[in-house]
Design a protein around this motif. Structure first.
Motif, PDB file in Angstrom:
ATOM      1  N   GLU A  30     -71.904  19.471  -0.849  1.00  0.00           N
ATOM      2  CA  GLU A  30     -72.013  18.120  -1.421  1.00  0.00           C
ATOM      3  C   GLU A  30     -71.917  18.145  -2.940  1.00  0.00           C
ATOM      4  O   GLU A  30     -71.240  17.296  -3.535  1.00  0.00           O
ATOM      5  N   GLU A  36     -66.730   8.493  -9.315  1.00  0.00           N
ATOM      6  CA  GLU A  36     -67.984   8.862  -8.661  1.00  0.00           C
ATOM      7  C   GLU A  36     -67.927   8.435  -7.200  1.00  0.00           C
ATOM      8  O   GLU A  36     -67.416   7.353  -6.882  1.00  0.00           O
ATOM      9  N   ILE A  37     -68.438   9.290  -6.328  1.00  0.00           N
ATOM     10  CA  ILE A  37     -68.468   8.970  -4.904  1.00  0.00           C
ATOM     11  C   ILE A  37     -69.899   8.950  -4.395  1.00  0.00           C
ATOM     12  O   ILE A  37     -70.800   9.523  -4.990  1.00  0.00           O
ATOM     13  N   SER A  38     -70.046   8.299  -3.279  1.00  0.00           N
ATOM     14  CA  SER A  38     -71.290   8.322  -2.519  1.00  0.00           C
ATOM     15  C   SER A  38     -70.946   8.993  -1.190  1.00  0.00           C
ATOM     16  O   SER A  38     -70.006   8.575  -0.511  1.00  0.00           O
ATOM     17  N   ILE A  39     -71.686  10.042  -0.850  1.00  0.00           N
ATOM     18  CA  ILE A  39     -71.436  10.757   0.399  1.00  0.00           C
ATOM     19  C   ILE A  39     -72.275  10.124   1.498  1.00  0.00           C
ATOM     20  O   ILE A  39     -73.496  10.095   1.417  1.00  0.00           O
ATOM     21  N   GLN A  40     -71.595   9.600   2.534  1.00  0.00           N
ATOM     22  CA  GLN A  40     -72.294   8.955   3.642  1.00  0.00           C
ATOM     23  C   GLN A  40     -72.767   9.964   4.684  1.00  0.00           C
ATOM     24  O   GLN A  40     -73.915   9.932   5.089  1.00  0.00           O
ATOM     25  N   ILE A  71     -68.870  16.288  -5.188  1.00  0.00           N
ATOM     26  CA  ILE A  71     -69.106  15.335  -6.279  1.00  0.00           C
ATOM     27  C   ILE A  71     -68.434  15.826  -7.553  1.00  0.00           C
ATOM     28  O   ILE A  71     -67.759  15.060  -8.253  1.00  0.00           O
ATOM     29  N   LYS A  80     -68.013   4.891  -5.701  1.00  0.00           N
ATOM     30  CA  LYS A  80     -69.064   4.092  -6.350  1.00  0.00           C
ATOM     31  C   LYS A  80     -68.448   3.128  -7.356  1.00  0.00           C
ATOM     32  O   LYS A  80     -69.024   2.092  -7.654  1.00  0.00           O
ATOM     33  N   THR A  81     -67.300   3.523  -7.893  1.00  0.00           N
ATOM     34  CA  THR A  81     -66.597   2.705  -8.879  1.00  0.00           C
ATOM     35  C   THR A  81     -65.214   2.366  -8.328  1.00  0.00           C
ATOM     36  O   THR A  81     -64.593   3.199  -7.667  1.00  0.00           O
ATOM     37  N   CYS A 129     -67.021   9.422   2.755  1.00  0.00           N
ATOM     38  CA  CYS A 129     -67.502   9.005   1.437  1.00  0.00           C
ATOM     39  C   CYS A 129     -66.996   7.606   1.097  1.00  0.00           C
ATOM     40  O   CYS A 129     -66.101   7.076   1.757  1.00  0.00           O
ATOM     41  N   SER A 130     -67.567   7.067   0.027  1.00  0.00           N
ATOM     42  CA  SER A 130     -67.048   5.832  -0.561  1.00  0.00           C
ATOM     43  C   SER A 130     -67.038   6.005  -2.070  1.00  0.00           C
ATOM     44  O   SER A 130     -67.771   6.832  -2.618  1.00  0.00           O
TER      45      SER A 130
END
Length: 128
Positions: free
Chosen positions: A45, A59-63, A49, A88-89, A85-86
């Motif tokens: 992870e 920037e990502i968000s890991i689901q 990132i 963030k920006t 992931c998604s």
């Protein structure tokens, strides 16, 4: 044979997945999920990132963890941890790739994926 551990971001948005086209090297022009090598002392992870920051200036968000892929290329054996992931920006910048696209399930097979990445496409269609 050399073994490489990498992490890959399967970035999803509105039923589409983010694909990036490689620039240079042996697999120039092939499409892939962003990501890269896991350095010593990093978790998958943390590497993901860092790599997305370096490759996309984003920037990502890991689901969640999606799956681990093992693939034997002629030059090395790849172990790839894939995460859903998604972003963030909303904005990103192509720092190492020549192109990028958001692909839905009808378009996902229209690009030439790296062999390890294509091995998860059919399973990925079920979550898009």
């Amino acid at each position: 044979m050399k073994k490489i551990r990498v992490a890959a971001a399967i970035i999803c948005k509105d039923g589409k997945v983010f694909a990036a086209r490689r620039k240079g090297g042996t697999y120039d022009g092939f499409w892939e999920f962003p990501g890269g090598k896991i350095e010593s002392g990093e978790t998958a992870e943390q590497a993901l990132i860092r790599e997305v920051r370096e490759e996309l200036n984003a920037e990502i968000s890991i689901q969640s963890f999606f799956k681990r892929v093992r693939w034997e290329y002629p030059e090395f054996i790849l172990s790839m941890d894939c995460f859903l992931c998604s972003l963030k920006t909303p904005a990103y910048e192509l720092c190492v790739h020549q192109d990028a696209r958001w692909l839905d399930t009808t378009e996902i097979n229209s690009v030439q994926w790296l062999p390890a990445d294509i091995s998860i496409i059919e399973e990925l269609k079920t979550v898009l």
